[in-house]
Design a protein around this motif. Structure first.
Motif, PDB file in Angstrom:
ATOM      1  N   THR A   1      25.156 107.742  54.452  1.00 53.04           N
ATOM      2  CA  THR A   1      26.157 107.681  53.394  1.00 53.04           C
ATOM      3  C   THR A   1      25.594 106.880  52.227  1.00 53.04           C
ATOM      4  N   PRO A   2      25.637 107.438  51.028  1.00 48.60           N
ATOM      5  CA  PRO A   2      25.111 106.708  49.863  1.00 48.60           C
ATOM      6  C   PRO A   2      25.933 105.468  49.555  1.00 48.60           C
ATOM      7  N   GLU A   3      25.240 104.379  49.240  1.00 47.41           N
ATOM      8  CA  GLU A   3      25.869 103.123  48.832  1.00 47.41           C
ATOM      9  C   GLU A   3      25.300 102.726  47.478  1.00 47.41           C
ATOM     10  N   ILE A   4      26.175 102.390  46.528  1.00 45.91           N
ATOM     11  CA  ILE A   4      25.710 101.881  45.234  1.00 45.91           C
ATOM     12  C   ILE A   4      25.237 100.448  45.439  1.00 45.91           C
ATOM     13  N   VAL A   5      24.026 100.138  44.973  1.00 48.87           N
ATOM     14  CA  VAL A   5      23.524  98.768  45.095  1.00 48.87           C
ATOM     15  C   VAL A   5      23.339  98.093  43.744  1.00 48.87           C
ATOM     16  N   SER A   6      23.321  98.849  42.646  1.00 41.51           N
ATOM     17  CA  SER A   6      23.289  98.240  41.318  1.00 41.51           C
ATOM     18  C   SER A   6      24.737  98.014  40.875  1.00 41.51           C
ATOM     19  N   THR A   7      24.926  97.138  39.905  1.00 44.98           N
ATOM     20  CA  THR A   7      26.285  96.851  39.455  1.00 44.98           C
ATOM     21  C   THR A   7      26.561  97.312  38.030  1.00 44.98           C
ATOM     22  N   GLU A   8      25.550  97.295  37.186  1.00 47.34           N
ATOM     23  CA  GLU A   8      25.723  97.645  35.774  1.00 47.34           C
ATOM     24  C   GLU A   8      24.899  98.854  35.372  1.00 47.34           C
ATOM     25  N   GLY A   9      24.404  99.585  36.330  1.00 44.14           N
ATOM     26  CA  GLY A   9      23.528 100.709  36.057  1.00 44.14           C
ATOM     27  C   GLY A   9      22.117 100.379  36.503  1.00 44.14           C
ATOM     28  N   GLY A  10      21.239 101.358  36.405  1.00 43.18           N
ATOM     29  CA  GLY A  10      19.854 101.116  36.755  1.00 43.18           C
ATOM     30  C   GLY A  10      19.094 102.402  36.994  1.00 43.18           C
ATOM     31  N   ARG A  11      17.769 102.266  37.012  1.00 42.06           N
ATOM     32  CA  ARG A  11      16.863 103.381  37.272  1.00 42.06           C
ATOM     33  C   ARG A  11      15.603 102.841  37.929  1.00 42.06           C
ATOM     34  N   ASN A  12      14.794 103.743  38.424  1.00 43.75           N
ATOM     35  CA  ASN A  12      13.451 103.452  38.915  1.00 43.75           C
ATOM     36  C   ASN A  12      13.394 102.412  40.038  1.00 43.75           C
ATOM     37  N   PRO A  13      14.041 102.656  41.171  1.00 46.72           N
ATOM     38  CA  PRO A  13      13.993 101.684  42.261  1.00 46.72           C
ATOM     39  C   PRO A  13      12.609 101.604  42.915  1.00 46.72           C
ATOM     40  N   VAL A  14      12.233 100.388  43.318  1.00 46.30           N
ATOM     41  CA  VAL A  14      10.968 100.131  44.012  1.00 46.30           C
ATOM     42  C   VAL A  14      11.249  99.102  45.106  1.00 46.30           C
ATOM     43  N   TRP A  15      10.885  99.406  46.337  1.00 47.26           N
ATOM     44  CA  TRP A  15      11.083  98.477  47.445  1.00 47.26           C
ATOM     45  C   TRP A  15      10.023  97.388  47.433  1.00 47.26           C
ATOM     46  N   ASN A  16      10.415  96.199  47.833  1.00 44.30           N
ATOM     47  CA  ASN A  16       9.454  95.120  48.044  1.00 44.30           C
ATOM     48  C   ASN A  16       8.628  95.506  49.274  1.00 44.30           C
ATOM     49  N   PRO A  17       7.312  95.647  49.139  1.00 49.71           N
ATOM     50  CA  PRO A  17       6.501  96.124  50.266  1.00 49.71           C
ATOM     51  C   PRO A  17       6.421  95.146  51.431  1.00 49.71           C
ATOM     52  N   THR A  18       6.790  93.887  51.234  1.00 49.67           N
ATOM     53  CA  THR A  18       6.716  92.914  52.323  1.00 49.67           C
ATOM     54  C   THR A  18       8.006  92.817  53.120  1.00 49.67           C
ATOM     55  N   GLN A  19       9.050  93.491  52.660  1.00 52.94           N
ATOM     56  CA  GLN A  19      10.330  93.460  53.362  1.00 52.94           C
ATOM     57  C   GLN A  19      10.718  94.895  53.688  1.00 52.94           C
ATOM     58  N   PRO A  20      10.654  95.280  54.945  1.00 53.47           N
ATOM     59  CA  PRO A  20      10.847  96.686  55.317  1.00 53.47           C
ATOM     60  C   PRO A  20      12.049  97.368  54.667  1.00 53.47           C
ATOM     61  N   ALA A  21      13.153  96.706  54.559  1.00 51.72           N
ATOM     62  CA  ALA A  21      14.305  97.283  53.855  1.00 51.72           C
ATOM     63  C   ALA A  21      15.222  96.157  53.412  1.00 51.72           C
ATOM     64  N   GLY A  22      14.660  95.118  52.814  1.00 50.36           N
ATOM     65  CA  GLY A  22      15.457  93.952  52.486  1.00 50.36           C
ATOM     66  C   GLY A  22      15.554  93.599  51.026  1.00 50.36           C
ATOM     67  N   GLU A  23      14.642  94.078  50.188  1.00 45.60           N
ATOM     68  CA  GLU A  23      14.711  93.753  48.764  1.00 45.60           C
ATOM     69  C   GLU A  23      14.280  94.971  47.961  1.00 45.60           C
ATOM     70  N   LEU A  24      15.069  95.243  46.942  1.00 44.63           N
ATOM     71  CA  LEU A  24      14.818  96.401  46.095  1.00 44.63           C
ATOM     72  C   LEU A  24      14.781  95.925  44.654  1.00 44.63           C
ATOM     73  N   PHE A  25      13.772  96.375  43.911  1.00 45.16           N
ATOM     74  CA  PHE A  25      13.662  96.086  42.489  1.00 45.16           C
ATOM     75  C   PHE A  25      14.062  97.338  41.722  1.00 45.16           C
ATOM     76  N   TYR A  26      14.643  97.158  40.544  1.00 45.10           N
ATOM     77  CA  TYR A  26      14.978  98.312  39.709  1.00 45.10           C
ATOM     78  C   TYR A  26      15.005  97.894  38.248  1.00 45.10           C
ATOM     79  N   GLN A  27      14.999  98.901  37.411  1.00 48.83           N
ATOM     80  CA  GLN A  27      14.975  98.706  35.965  1.00 48.83           C
ATOM     81  C   GLN A  27      16.366  98.958  35.406  1.00 48.83           C
ATOM     82  N   LEU A  28      16.797  98.094  34.500  1.00 52.93           N
ATOM     83  CA  LEU A  28      18.053  98.271  33.779  1.00 52.93           C
ATOM     84  C   LEU A  28      17.751  98.015  32.317  1.00 52.93           C
TER      85      LEU A  28
END
Length: 147
Positions: A48-75
């Motif tokens: 099920t899709p979950e929104i993780v940004s709050t004000e919009g965003g694009r281009n998500p990139v996962w932190n490679p050292t955290q299997p699924a714990g931190e996500l970077f994105y551009q706003l």
């Protein structure tokens, strides 16, 4: 023959997909619910899709050292980080840094240690060359003054 399969179902506008380092989650950009680009995370292959940004965003990139714990994105012209636990945002996204002249395309990435970023772009300073004349005499004068 191989056939293509849609990874994200339910919206015609999903792009910028990025798999988490452990391959269990997929983050992507979509305008599926709020009529603006937002970052979504869902379990792969079905979730099920979950929104993780709050004000919009694009281009998500996962932190490679955290299997699924931190996500970077551009706003707009900035980069943000959001903590993810079991595919859901924990807390508010954190502002990391501004990127002057940033467009919609991703021209940045996170280093393999998850601590540094490589950002392509222009600088505000003009190119210049510093020329020092008589530098040897200046060096000798500084050495004498230091004794």
């Amino acid at each position: 023959p191989e056939t293509a399969e849609r990874l994200v179902k339910g919206t015609p506008h999903a792009f910028d997909a990025a798999f988490s380092p452990d391959g269990r989650w997929i983050a992507y950009t979509s305008d599926r619910t709020l009529n603006r680009w937002q970052i979504y995370v869902q379990a792969y292959p079905d979730g099920t899709p979950e929104i993780v940004s709050t004000e919009g965003g694009r281009n998500p990139v996962w932190n490679p050292t955290q299997p699924a714990g931190e996500l970077f994105y551009q706003l707009a012209g900035s980069v943000w980080a959001v903590q993810i636990v079991n595919g859901r945002r924990v807390g508010d996204p954190d502002f990391l840094f501004d990127r002057e002249g940033a467009g919609g395309e991703r021209n940045w990435d996170v280093a393999s240690d998850g601590q540094r970023f490589l950002v392509a772009g222009t600088t505000r300073t003009k190119r210049h060359i510093n020329v020092v004349t008589n530098w040897f005499e200046e060096l000798k004068a500084k050495v004498r003054a230091g004794r």
